[in-house]
Design a protein around this motif. Structure first.
Motif, PDB file in Angstrom:
ATOM      1  N   GLN A 137       0.844  -1.193   0.000  1.00 48.52           N
ATOM      2  CA  GLN A 137       0.000   0.000   0.000  1.00 48.52           C
ATOM      3  C   GLN A 137       0.889   1.258   0.000  1.00 48.52           C
ATOM      4  OE1 GLN A 137      -3.328   0.822  -0.016  1.00 48.52           O
ATOM      5  NE2 GLN A 137      -2.654   2.958   0.170  1.00 48.52           N
ATOM      6  N   PRO A 138       0.703   2.179  -0.990  1.00 50.20           N
ATOM      7  CA  PRO A 138       1.440   3.453  -0.929  1.00 50.20           C
ATOM      8  C   PRO A 138       1.113   4.170   0.377  1.00 50.20           C
ATOM      9  CG  PRO A 138       0.296   3.200  -3.032  1.00 50.20           C
ATOM     10  CD  PRO A 138      -0.167   2.092  -2.167  1.00 50.20           C
ATOM     11  N   ARG A 139       2.154   4.653   1.046  1.00 52.77           N
ATOM     12  CA  ARG A 139       1.951   5.243   2.377  1.00 52.77           C
ATOM     13  C   ARG A 139       1.337   6.634   2.280  1.00 52.77           C
ATOM     14  NH1 ARG A 139       2.759   0.244   3.298  1.00 52.77           N
ATOM     15  NH2 ARG A 139       4.107  -0.358   5.038  1.00 52.77           N
ATOM     16  N   TRP A 140       0.465   6.937   3.247  1.00 62.45           N
ATOM     17  CA  TRP A 140      -0.187   8.247   3.293  1.00 62.45           C
ATOM     18  C   TRP A 140       0.777   9.288   3.858  1.00 62.45           C
ATOM     19  CZ3 TRP A 140      -5.049   6.171   6.352  1.00 62.45           C
ATOM     20  CH2 TRP A 140      -5.740   5.262   5.531  1.00 62.45           C
ATOM     21  N   THR A 141       0.481  10.528   3.519  1.00 62.09           N
ATOM     22  CA  THR A 141       1.301  11.592   4.096  1.00 62.09           C
ATOM     23  C   THR A 141       0.587  12.281   5.249  1.00 62.09           C
ATOM     24  OG1 THR A 141       0.422  13.030   2.398  1.00 62.09           O
ATOM     25  CG2 THR A 141       2.595  12.060   1.984  1.00 62.09           C
ATOM     26  N   ALA A 142      -0.703  11.998   5.403  1.00 61.25           N
ATOM     27  CA  ALA A 142      -1.423  12.595   6.536  1.00 61.25           C
ATOM     28  C   ALA A 142      -2.476  11.599   7.028  1.00 61.25           C
ATOM     29  CB  ALA A 142      -2.099  13.885   6.093  1.00 61.25           C
ATOM     30  N   PRO A 143      -2.772  11.625   8.340  1.00 60.17           N
ATOM     31  CA  PRO A 143      -3.783  10.712   8.890  1.00 60.17           C
ATOM     32  C   PRO A 143      -5.169  10.969   8.287  1.00 60.17           C
ATOM     33  CG  PRO A 143      -2.531  11.762  10.644  1.00 60.17           C
ATOM     34  CD  PRO A 143      -2.166  12.462   9.380  1.00 60.17           C
ATOM     35  N   ARG A 144      -6.018   9.946   8.302  1.00 60.63           N
ATOM     36  CA  ARG A 144      -7.373  10.076   7.790  1.00 60.63           C
ATOM     37  C   ARG A 144      -8.384   9.684   8.872  1.00 60.63           C
ATOM     38  NH1 ARG A 144      -6.560   7.368   1.699  1.00 60.63           N
ATOM     39  NH2 ARG A 144      -4.742   8.666   1.186  1.00 60.63           N
ATOM     40  N   THR A 145      -9.617  10.109   8.645  1.00 59.29           N
ATOM     41  CA  THR A 145     -10.684   9.807   9.608  1.00 59.29           C
ATOM     42  C   THR A 145     -11.927   9.336   8.865  1.00 59.29           C
ATOM     43  OG1 THR A 145      -9.881  11.509  11.114  1.00 59.29           O
ATOM     44  CG2 THR A 145     -12.137  10.787  11.435  1.00 59.29           C
ATOM     45  N   VAL A 146     -12.609   8.369   9.441  1.00 62.70           N
ATOM     46  CA  VAL A 146     -13.883   7.910   8.885  1.00 62.70           C
ATOM     47  C   VAL A 146     -14.922   7.895   9.994  1.00 62.70           C
ATOM     48  CG1 VAL A 146     -15.106   5.934   7.897  1.00 62.70           C
ATOM     49  CG2 VAL A 146     -12.781   6.421   7.165  1.00 62.70           C
ATOM     50  N   ASN A 147     -16.092   8.478   9.742  1.00 60.48           N
ATOM     51  CA  ASN A 147     -17.212   8.405  10.686  1.00 60.48           C
ATOM     52  C   ASN A 147     -18.338   7.655  10.013  1.00 60.48           C
ATOM     53  OD1 ASN A 147     -16.605  10.257  13.090  1.00 60.48           O
ATOM     54  ND2 ASN A 147     -15.980  11.468  11.305  1.00 60.48           N
ATOM     55  N   LYS A 148     -18.910   6.674  10.692  1.00 61.04           N
ATOM     56  CA  LYS A 148     -19.998   5.887  10.079  1.00 61.04           C
ATOM     57  C   LYS A 148     -21.048   5.561  11.134  1.00 61.04           C
ATOM     58  CE  LYS A 148     -19.706   4.631   5.725  1.00 61.04           C
ATOM     59  NZ  LYS A 148     -18.998   3.737   4.865  1.00 61.04           N
ATOM     60  N   PRO A 149     -22.322   5.561  10.724  1.00 64.21           N
ATOM     61  CA  PRO A 149     -23.350   5.058  11.637  1.00 64.21           C
ATOM     62  C   PRO A 149     -23.440   3.533  11.525  1.00 64.21           C
ATOM     63  CG  PRO A 149     -24.363   5.857   9.632  1.00 64.21           C
ATOM     64  CD  PRO A 149     -22.879   6.058   9.463  1.00 64.21           C
ATOM     65  N   TYR A 150     -23.872   2.882  12.598  1.00 64.05           N
ATOM     66  CA  TYR A 150     -24.199   1.450  12.483  1.00 64.05           C
ATOM     67  C   TYR A 150     -25.591   1.258  13.081  1.00 64.05           C
ATOM     68  CZ  TYR A 150     -23.406   0.399  17.448  1.00 64.05           C
ATOM     69  OH  TYR A 150     -23.500   0.354  18.815  1.00 64.05           O
ATOM     70  N   ARG A 175       7.254   4.131  14.480  1.00 64.79           N
ATOM     71  CA  ARG A 175       6.190   3.464  13.724  1.00 64.79           C
ATOM     72  C   ARG A 175       4.789   3.922  14.100  1.00 64.79           C
ATOM     73  NH1 ARG A 175       8.081  -1.127  11.430  1.00 64.79           N
ATOM     74  NH2 ARG A 175      10.273  -0.844  10.939  1.00 64.79           N
ATOM     75  N   ILE A 176       4.622   4.461  15.301  1.00 65.34           N
ATOM     76  CA  ILE A 176       3.282   4.930  15.666  1.00 65.34           C
ATOM     77  C   ILE A 176       3.235   6.448  15.652  1.00 65.34           C
ATOM     78  CG2 ILE A 176       1.433   4.882  17.361  1.00 65.34           C
ATOM     79  CD1 ILE A 176       2.325   2.227  18.309  1.00 65.34           C
ATOM     80  N   LEU A 177       4.027   7.058  16.537  1.00 63.71           N
ATOM     81  CA  LEU A 177       3.903   8.517  16.682  1.00 63.71           C
ATOM     82  C   LEU A 177       4.339   9.251  15.421  1.00 63.71           C
ATOM     83  CD1 LEU A 177       5.171   8.713  20.361  1.00 63.71           C
ATOM     84  CD2 LEU A 177       2.807   8.920  19.550  1.00 63.71           C
ATOM     85  N   GLY A 178       5.387   8.737  14.756  1.00 65.98           N
ATOM     86  CA  GLY A 178       5.874   9.429  13.567  1.00 65.98           C
ATOM     87  C   GLY A 178       5.288   8.886  12.274  1.00 65.98           C
ATOM     88  N   ASN A 179       4.201   8.112  12.389  1.00 66.97           N
ATOM     89  CA  ASN A 179       3.667   7.424  11.208  1.00 66.97           C
ATOM     90  C   ASN A 179       2.363   8.081  10.747  1.00 66.97           C
ATOM     91  OD1 ASN A 179       2.560   5.644   9.385  1.00 66.97           O
ATOM     92  ND2 ASN A 179       2.605   3.863  10.742  1.00 66.97           N
ATOM     93  N   PRO A 180       2.372   8.747   9.593  1.00 68.21           N
ATOM     94  CA  PRO A 180       1.149   9.423   9.132  1.00 68.21           C
ATOM     95  C   PRO A 180       0.121   8.463   8.528  1.00 68.21           C
ATOM     96  CG  PRO A 180       2.945   9.806   7.575  1.00 68.21           C
ATOM     97  CD  PRO A 180       3.517   8.994   8.697  1.00 68.21           C
ATOM     98  N   HIS A 181       0.500   7.176   8.318  1.00 67.64           N
ATOM     99  CA  HIS A 181      -0.481   6.232   7.757  1.00 67.64           C
ATOM    100  C   HIS A 181      -1.376   5.739   8.898  1.00 67.64           C
ATOM    101  CE1 HIS A 181      -1.447   3.785   4.097  1.00 67.64           C
ATOM    102  NE2 HIS A 181      -2.222   3.236   5.015  1.00 67.64           N
ATOM    103  N   ARG A 182      -2.206   6.665   9.373  1.00 71.15           N
ATOM    104  CA  ARG A 182      -3.069   6.393  10.523  1.00 71.15           C
ATOM    105  C   ARG A 182      -4.503   6.687  10.148  1.00 71.15           C
ATOM    106  NH1 ARG A 182      -2.020  10.513  14.773  1.00 71.15           N
ATOM    107  NH2 ARG A 182      -4.082  11.432  14.494  1.00 71.15           N
ATOM    108  N   LEU A 183      -5.379   5.809  10.590  1.00 72.74           N
ATOM    109  CA  LEU A 183      -6.795   5.984  10.285  1.00 72.74           C
ATOM    110  C   LEU A 183      -7.575   5.966  11.601  1.00 72.74           C
ATOM    111  CD1 LEU A 183      -8.990   5.958   8.025  1.00 72.74           C
ATOM    112  CD2 LEU A 183      -8.971   3.471   8.230  1.00 72.74           C
ATOM    113  N   THR A 184      -8.397   6.997  11.804  1.00 76.40           N
ATOM    114  CA  THR A 184      -9.290   6.994  12.964  1.00 76.40           C
ATOM    115  C   THR A 184     -10.683   6.633  12.470  1.00 76.40           C
ATOM    116  OG1 THR A 184      -7.984   8.733  13.994  1.00 76.40           O
ATOM    117  CG2 THR A 184     -10.213   8.412  14.848  1.00 76.40           C
ATOM    118  N   VAL A 185     -11.303   5.660  13.118  1.00 77.11           N
ATOM    119  CA  VAL A 185     -12.656   5.261  12.714  1.00 77.11           C
ATOM    120  C   VAL A 185     -13.602   5.414  13.898  1.00 77.11           C
ATOM    121  CG1 VAL A 185     -14.111   3.438  11.770  1.00 77.11           C
ATOM    122  CG2 VAL A 185     -11.718   3.602  11.058  1.00 77.11           C
ATOM    123  N   VAL A 186     -14.724   6.085  13.658  1.00 74.65           N
ATOM    124  CA  VAL A 186     -15.725   6.269  14.695  1.00 74.65           C
ATOM    125  C   VAL A 186     -17.032   5.651  14.208  1.00 74.65           C
ATOM    126  CG1 VAL A 186     -16.909   7.959  16.145  1.00 74.65           C
ATOM    127  CG2 VAL A 186     -14.612   8.463  15.260  1.00 74.65           C
TER     128      VAL A 186
END
Ligand SMILES: [Zn+2]
Length: 988
Positions: A267-280, A457-468
């Motif tokens: 997977q090409p690495r992201w340069t900034a974190p992303r966020t997804v919000n979804k209803p269930y 790998r965590i703090l300096g890693n922009p390939h981060r996804l927050t899911v709510v």
């Protein structure tokens, strides 16, 4: 070196296979022999050992091209009939009549695997023969595709104006899987990290997309991937390698090599974190508070680099591995939610991930959660990890390298497939102990290793996804409406003639499923005979003695340096109102402090010296005395040789002085339990329905219902809502349970392990015995009322499918006809329930079983699109038995199929527990042998009359429970008339 003594020379050719490598694997007591089939390029690995449980498997890399579930539907379909075995469902026929200790097929994210395991050599080659023909030469008819995948049908095929719908076994299976927020989170948070590669697609199938798959794509996928050139054959056990080669070579020789290019794109690495919000979706009447899920997810690295993966496994344990682990504690203490969720390091084929999540939260807390997690990790990256804590993490992981677990060959297959299908070395993860040792040395040379991993790998890693994920009462309705209008539009577009065709072909599909295989068809399958079975069942070699007044069983089973202990405590005489408290006591043992030490200290002791301590409450019937209702507490542990002393001291602290008085901790733990119960009741809807329908049939079932059920969840809610006023009473009750244990006449210990560890146990028993009383155990009857009318209930919850259950009382194990009844139940399961409910009805599963522990007979369906139709099948069971015309061959097949439980090799952990259960239930080797021999001499007539006798007695006393959505239950009730279900909500 263990394993067969054959010698294979590198680069030499045997049966058309070139030897590519021969390596001893001392930690597995075996030798790995690797080959390549010269003509096709098929790869074969035999891990030759002394184990009589042999495994055969073929793996095909199958990265999903889209979300239609192509690999998954194909996995189902290839087992549905092949060139040499052109009968209906050879797979289920083999399940029914073989001694397989494991037989199945699995679709993972990027490969599909077909494994079988058995302890009987003749059976091994029978099963392998059917599997080999299935994968390379399946029939793959359009009918099979339609049934397993998807097809259009009318709600009622006899009524041309009824609604159009989609059906299919995988379609319904995945609808069931997609019902839960947990699987929705997996889809968003794990696959969401790979939007640009096959790892971002759903190999199982998204029910919205499954109907797009065509029969042509399906056939082509098989042709290009299910080929010897793309095959990875893994074998395990004591059958000589030469026999394996001789067996498989002729099949492979029929193919020519094709080029097999399986890409594993990163997977090409992201340069900034992303966020997804979804209803269930949740039910329209349900409370939405504290029902959100939040996760932070990182793509970490290369899953085939063992040094990296091992270091992350250790770090995972350090951060999250026990109740006192710093990241876990920070999350629980924050009160941002009820419990951790979806947390830790996971591999996804060739890449791996790290996740931290919380459940029982609110959607607007995601920023706070992010701040908490990142802040905590920031702090940990700068601090020095306590060396004891790091050592404990290594100690915990060492069990994975030593333990001979149940389904051991299958576990090794899992390790092999962590690398092989992606072009990696198949031995990589079989060498776990070496990697762990190397990682330990690396940590000693670089003490900041784990700090650096966190930072880089965590703090300096922009390939981060927050899911709510937030609960939503409308979203289900909206999805249903959208689907309904899509289907209505589709229906509009069809002419009446086309609609009639759809109805006719769906009807034909159903009818075709109702035709059983003829005896001639069945005779084509290679099979065992009843005379191949051993004359007596396999026993666990156990010595029973009394040591310092305590009953002790010692089991002679090889356990490879791990010691297993299980303690059974007879709870007879406990005041009846305290049985509902037993699960709370077990939580205290698992999560509280003891002997003047805080829960953190106890948690650290636990993780530094044990491989885990479990506690559970159990109820069961005595095997030969129907009047005895056994209520027990079970505490189990495992530990390495050098750790047995500290482990037993910890056990004593927990049993004698577990301390439930920390009220802050108590609230946290109750909140975790509430969140856990909510998930369990809905996700395991089948068990929920079963416990509900069984509760008035036996005292055992009634107590199981006390432990986990909608009323049990309500009691937790009440405790939490009134905590201030009821907490003292709760503490007092837990202490009453604890003090009830301190009587040596209640104790039976089962032990498997080394002599040295056993000696330490003996000396500890002397100490314990002095602290235990010696009173006679006197029972207090537990009040219980049988159903006086037999309920038909519906439990409504957020789900898209149904789980239907019918329960009736069962004869006691001491009834001489029980073995015959069990054979009839086995036949009913395979010959009535599976064809009608799975193949015709397209439910994922259907079953019937005699639960002699709680004294009930249970008929069930799983992830079922139908309710009315399924309940009607349940009701026909008695009549089906009356009409059954079994031959001795049918009976023999059921004897063989049922005997697999008896011949299964028992691994040390399971043996420790089973020997104990048999002992306390009075299920002696003699009694088991008698039952086994009754089964061996069964005839069609004796099975039939046993079934008829039981049905006459018990069928009129049947209760029913269906777990499904409110809409589906209402719908069913409209058709059920007098048999309508009384509906209530699962969740408050
Ligand atoms: Zn499936």
């Amino acid at each position: 070196m263990a394993g067969s003594s054959e010698v294979f020379v590198k680069a030499e050719i045997y049966e058309g296979f070139r030897v590519t490598r021969v390596v001893d694997l001392p930690s597995l007591r075996g030798q790995a022999r690797q080959f390549e089939h010269v003509k096709t390029g098929a790869k074969l690995l035999h891990l030759s050992t002394d184990d009589s449980e042999n495994l055969f498997s073929i793996t095909f890399p199958t990265p999903p091209p889209d979300d239609t579930g192509l690999p998954h539907i194909l996995e189902h379909a290839v087992l549905g009939g092949s060139k040499r075995f052109p009968l209906r469902e050879p797979f289920f026929e083999m399940v029914k009549m073989s001694m397989a200790t494991f037989i199945n097929a699995m679709t993972s994210q990027a490969y599909t695997v077909y494994p079988i395991a058995t302890n009987v050599k003749k059976d091994f080659f029978n099963l392998a023969e059917v599997y080999v023909d299935a994968v390379y030469f399946p029939e793959l008819t359009e009918q099979t595709f339609r049934r397993e995948g998807h097809h259009l049908t009318l709600e009622d095929n006899q009524n041309p104006t009824s609604k159009l719908k989609v059906s299919g076994i995988v379609y319904n299976e995945m609808k069931g899987a997609y019902s839960t927020p947990e699987s929705l989170m997996y889809e968003l948070a794990s696959r969401g990290l790979y939007p640009d590669t096959p790892l971002g697609r759903d190999s199982g199938g998204d029910p919205d997309i499954i109907p797009e798959l065509t029969y042509g794509q399906f056939k082509a996928f098989h042709q290009s991937l299910y080929h010897p050139s793309n095959s990875l054959i893994f074998l395990y056990g004591d059958i000589p390698t030469a026999e394996h080669l001789k067996f498989i070579a002729p099949t492979l020789d029929r193919f020519d090599r094709i080029s097999s290019v399986i890409a594993t794109p990163k997977q090409p690495r992201w340069t900034a974190p992303r966020t997804v919000n979804k209803p269930y979706p949740i039910g329209t009447g349900e409370d939405a508070s504290a029902r959100s899920f939040i996760t932070l997810n990182w793509l970490i690295g290369d899953a085939m680099d063992p040094a990296e993966v091992t270091a992350w496994s250790v770090l995972d344990r350090i951060l999250l591995g026990n109740e006192a682990a710093p990241l876990k504690r920070a999350i629980i203490d924050s009160n941002l939610g009820a419990d951790l969720f979806f947390s830790g390091m996971f591999g996804a084929a060739w890449e791996y991930e790290f996740h931290v999540g919380i459940k029982g939260s609110e959607g607007d807390r995601s920023a706070a959660f992010e701040t908490l997690v990142l802040g905590t990790l920031e702090r940990l990256a700068d601090a020095t990890f306590d060396a004891g804590r790091v050592e404990a993490a290594f100690q915990q992981l060492s069990y994975a390298t030593l333990e001979v677990t149940s389904q051991f060959p299958l576990r090794l297959l899992g390790f092999v497939n962590d690398a092989w299908p992606f072009g990696g070395d198949p031995l990589t993860f079989l060498r776990l102990s070496e990697h762990l040792e190397a990682c330990h040395q690396r940590w000693q040379a670089e003490p900041d290793l784990f700090n650096r991993l966190i930072r880089e790998r965590i703090l300096g890693n922009p390939h981060r996804l927050t899911v709510v994920l937030t609960p939503d009462r409308q979203v289900q309705q909206q999805a249903d409406d959208a689907f309904a209008s899509k289907m209505a539009a589709k229906r509009e577009a069809f002419s009446p003639v086309q609609i009639a065709e759809i109805a006719a072909s769906a009807d034909a599909l159903q009818k075709a499923q109702g035709v059983a295989n003829t005896p001639e068809q069945l005779a084509r399958l290679p099979q065992l005979r009843a005379s191949d079975l051993p004359q007596t069942p396999r026993n666990i070699p156990t010595t029973v003695s009394r040591i310092h007044g305590i009953q002790v069983l010692r089991n002679d089973v090889f356990s490879n340096g791990v010691n297993y202990l299980e303690l059974d405590i007879d709870m007879a005489g406990l005041s009846p109102e305290l049985y509902a408290i037993l699960p709370r006591f077990c939580e205290a043992v698992g999560k509280f402090g003891a002997a003047g030490q805080s829960y953190e200290t106890i948690a650290e002791r636990r993780s530094s010296c044990t491989g885990g301590i479990s506690c559970s409450a159990q109820v069961m019937r005595h095997a030969s005395d129907p009047s005895q209702n056994l209520r027990r507490l079970r505490i189990g542990l495992k530990t390495l040789d050098g750790q047995i002393g500290p482990t037993l001291r910890l056990l004593a602290d927990l049993i004698f002085s577990v301390d439930p008085r920390d009220k802050k901790r108590s609230v946290d733990v109750l909140e975790q339990t509430r969140a856990g119960y909510r998930t369990a009741l809905v996700n395991d809807g089948m068990s929920t329905a079963r416990r509900q329908a069984a509760r008035g049939h036996s005292r055992e079932a009634a107590i199981e219902h006390l432990f986990l059920s909608p009323p049990a969840l309500r009691r937790i809610e009440t405790l939490l809502n009134n905590f201030e006023t009821v907490s003292d009473e709760l503490i007092h009750q837990i202490e009453q349970v604890r003090d009830h244990l301190h009587n040596r006449n209640r104790w039976t210990i089962s032990f498997t392990g080394s002599d040295n560890a056993f000696e330490i146990l003996e000396s500890m028993l002397k100490e314990w015995s002095a602290r235990l009383s010696d009173q006679a155990v006197i029972d207090l009857p537990v009040p219980f009322e049988f159903f006086n009318t037999y309920p038909r209930e519906g439990l409504a919850g957020p789900m898209k499918v149904a789980h239907c259950v019918k329960v009736m009382p069962a004869p006691h194990l001491s009834h001489p006809d029980v073995p015959l009844f069990s054979l009839g139940v086995y036949l009913a399961r395979f010959d009535l329930l599976l064809p009608e409910i799975r193949f015709k009805g397209n439910a994922y599963g259907a079953s019937a079983s005699l639960d002699d522990g709680s004294g009930v007979f249970v008929i069930s369906s799983y992830r079922d699109p139908n309710i009315v139709q399924t309940l009607a099948v349940f009701d026909r069971l008695g009549e089906w038995v009356d009409r059954a015309a079994w031959s001795q061959i049918d009976i023999d097949r059921s004897i063989i199929g049922s005997a697999k439980g008896v011949e299964r090799p028992l691994r040390p952990g399971e043996a420790t527990s089973l020997a104990l259960t048999r002992f306390v239930r009075g299920d002696t080797d003699d009694f088991r042998k008698r039952r086994y021999q009754t089964a061996l001499s069964a005839t069609p007539k004796s099975v039939k009359s046993a079934m008829q006798e039981m049905f006459a007695l018990y069928a009129p006393r049947s209760s029913v429970c269906v777990v499904s959505s409110r809409e589906k239950l209402d719908d069913a009730n409209a058709k059920l008339g007098a048999g309508a279900l009384e509906i209530s909500d699962i969740l408050p």
